[in-house]
Design a protein around this motif. Sequence first.
Motif, PDB file in Angstrom:
ATOM      1  N   ALA A 105       0.846  -1.200   0.000  1.00  0.00           N
ATOM      2  CA  ALA A 105       0.000   0.000   0.000  1.00  0.00           C
ATOM      3  C   ALA A 105       0.877   1.244   0.000  1.00  0.00           C
ATOM      4  O   ALA A 105       0.866   2.025   0.946  1.00  0.00           O
ATOM      5  CB  ALA A 105      -0.926   0.000   1.211  1.00  0.00           C
ATOM      6  N   PRO A 106       1.659   1.450  -1.065  1.00  0.00           N
ATOM      7  CA  PRO A 106       2.485   2.661  -1.077  1.00  0.00           C
ATOM      8  C   PRO A 106       1.607   3.908  -1.081  1.00  0.00           C
ATOM      9  O   PRO A 106       0.499   3.878  -1.627  1.00  0.00           O
ATOM     10  CB  PRO A 106       3.285   2.538  -2.379  1.00  0.00           C
ATOM     11  N   PRO A 107       2.064   4.987  -0.453  1.00  0.00           N
ATOM     12  CA  PRO A 107       1.258   6.207  -0.437  1.00  0.00           C
ATOM     13  C   PRO A 107       0.958   6.693  -1.851  1.00  0.00           C
ATOM     14  O   PRO A 107       1.804   6.587  -2.747  1.00  0.00           O
ATOM     15  CB  PRO A 107       2.147   7.216   0.298  1.00  0.00           C
ATOM     16  N   ALA A 108      -0.222   7.239  -2.042  1.00  0.00           N
ATOM     17  CA  ALA A 108      -0.631   7.759  -3.347  1.00  0.00           C
ATOM     18  C   ALA A 108       0.363   8.808  -3.820  1.00  0.00           C
ATOM     19  O   ALA A 108       0.745   9.701  -3.070  1.00  0.00           O
ATOM     20  CB  ALA A 108      -2.034   8.349  -3.262  1.00  0.00           C
ATOM     21  N   GLY A 109       0.799   8.667  -5.074  1.00  0.00           N
ATOM     22  CA  GLY A 109       1.718   9.627  -5.673  1.00  0.00           C
ATOM     23  C   GLY A 109       3.166   9.482  -5.247  1.00  0.00           C
ATOM     24  O   GLY A 109       4.005  10.268  -5.672  1.00  0.00           O
ATOM     25  N   HIS A 110       3.501   8.493  -4.430  1.00  0.00           N
ATOM     26  CA  HIS A 110       4.871   8.320  -3.940  1.00  0.00           C
ATOM     27  C   HIS A 110       5.763   7.623  -4.954  1.00  0.00           C
ATOM     28  O   HIS A 110       6.964   7.524  -4.760  1.00  0.00           O
ATOM     29  CB  HIS A 110       4.857   7.545  -2.610  1.00  0.00           C
ATOM     30  N   GLY A 111       5.181   7.120  -6.021  1.00  0.00           N
ATOM     31  CA  GLY A 111       5.960   6.417  -7.035  1.00  0.00           C
ATOM     32  C   GLY A 111       6.007   4.922  -6.767  1.00  0.00           C
ATOM     33  O   GLY A 111       5.413   4.429  -5.797  1.00  0.00           O
ATOM     34  N   PRO A 112       6.690   4.191  -7.628  1.00  0.00           N
ATOM     35  CA  PRO A 112       6.756   2.736  -7.477  1.00  0.00           C
ATOM     36  C   PRO A 112       7.589   2.327  -6.267  1.00  0.00           C
ATOM     37  O   PRO A 112       8.596   2.960  -5.960  1.00  0.00           O
ATOM     38  CB  PRO A 112       7.388   2.256  -8.781  1.00  0.00           C
ATOM     39  N   HIS A 113       7.127   1.286  -5.603  1.00  0.00           N
ATOM     40  CA  HIS A 113       7.867   0.690  -4.485  1.00  0.00           C
ATOM     41  C   HIS A 113       8.283  -0.715  -4.875  1.00  0.00           C
ATOM     42  O   HIS A 113       7.580  -1.393  -5.616  1.00  0.00           O
ATOM     43  CB  HIS A 113       6.987   0.615  -3.238  1.00  0.00           C
ATOM     44  N   ARG A 114       9.422  -1.156  -4.331  1.00  0.00           N
ATOM     45  CA  ARG A 114       9.905  -2.520  -4.529  1.00  0.00           C
ATOM     46  C   ARG A 114       9.610  -3.333  -3.277  1.00  0.00           C
ATOM     47  O   ARG A 114       9.758  -2.829  -2.157  1.00  0.00           O
ATOM     48  CB  ARG A 114      11.404  -2.535  -4.777  1.00  0.00           C
ATOM     49  N   TYR A 115       9.232  -4.577  -3.488  1.00  0.00           N
ATOM     50  CA  TYR A 115       8.937  -5.486  -2.382  1.00  0.00           C
ATOM     51  C   TYR A 115       9.853  -6.686  -2.533  1.00  0.00           C
ATOM     52  O   TYR A 115       9.684  -7.491  -3.449  1.00  0.00           O
ATOM     53  CB  TYR A 115       7.455  -5.888  -2.386  1.00  0.00           C
TER      54      TYR A 115
END
Length: 189
Positions: A134-144
């Motif tokens: 659930a990355p913050p809206a507008g924060h860009g892509p996150h890696r898991y």
Amino acid sequence: MSANNPFARLPEAASFTVTSTTVADGAAWPSAQRSAGVPGGKDVSPQLSWSGAPEGTRSYAVTVYDPDAPTGSGFWHWAVADIPAAVTELPEGAGDDTGPGLPEGAGDDTGPGLPEGAFQLPNDARAARYIGAAPPAGHGPHRYFVVVHALDVESIGIPADATPAVLGFTMAGHILGRAVLTATAETPA
């Protein structure tokens, strides 16, 4: 996306293979693996299979970590310890918090699809279960980073209420190998 490498300061470890029928390496999480707090999210842990672990492996641990979370310390989504060495797969949904025979909502750190002896540690939301992306809206892509750690001990010897960071610290001197799959997620602004 940050260049933050969560393995940069950890001891070197042999590489082995982890695959998933849920998500391909480098691909976006399906909606079921997203947080229940985002539209379509269901907090369902991914299916994982691994092979080629180093000789001497006596147990495994599995972790899911987002180094791109805007916390200064990333975000731990899932941590499972003491998976027996004979086990090389976790089914999709193994990271649920309702063990067999428990009343709904009772909670259990064993998970319905985890092998005997394995247990889940509380994630950064303080729930002993898998919690989806659930990355913050507008924060860009996150890696898991979905990682299977091959360990040289049958039990890592930490309490079930320890944090994933304590698991990582305790594992550091016991890691024989590391299998890594990276999934992604982004929430539009």
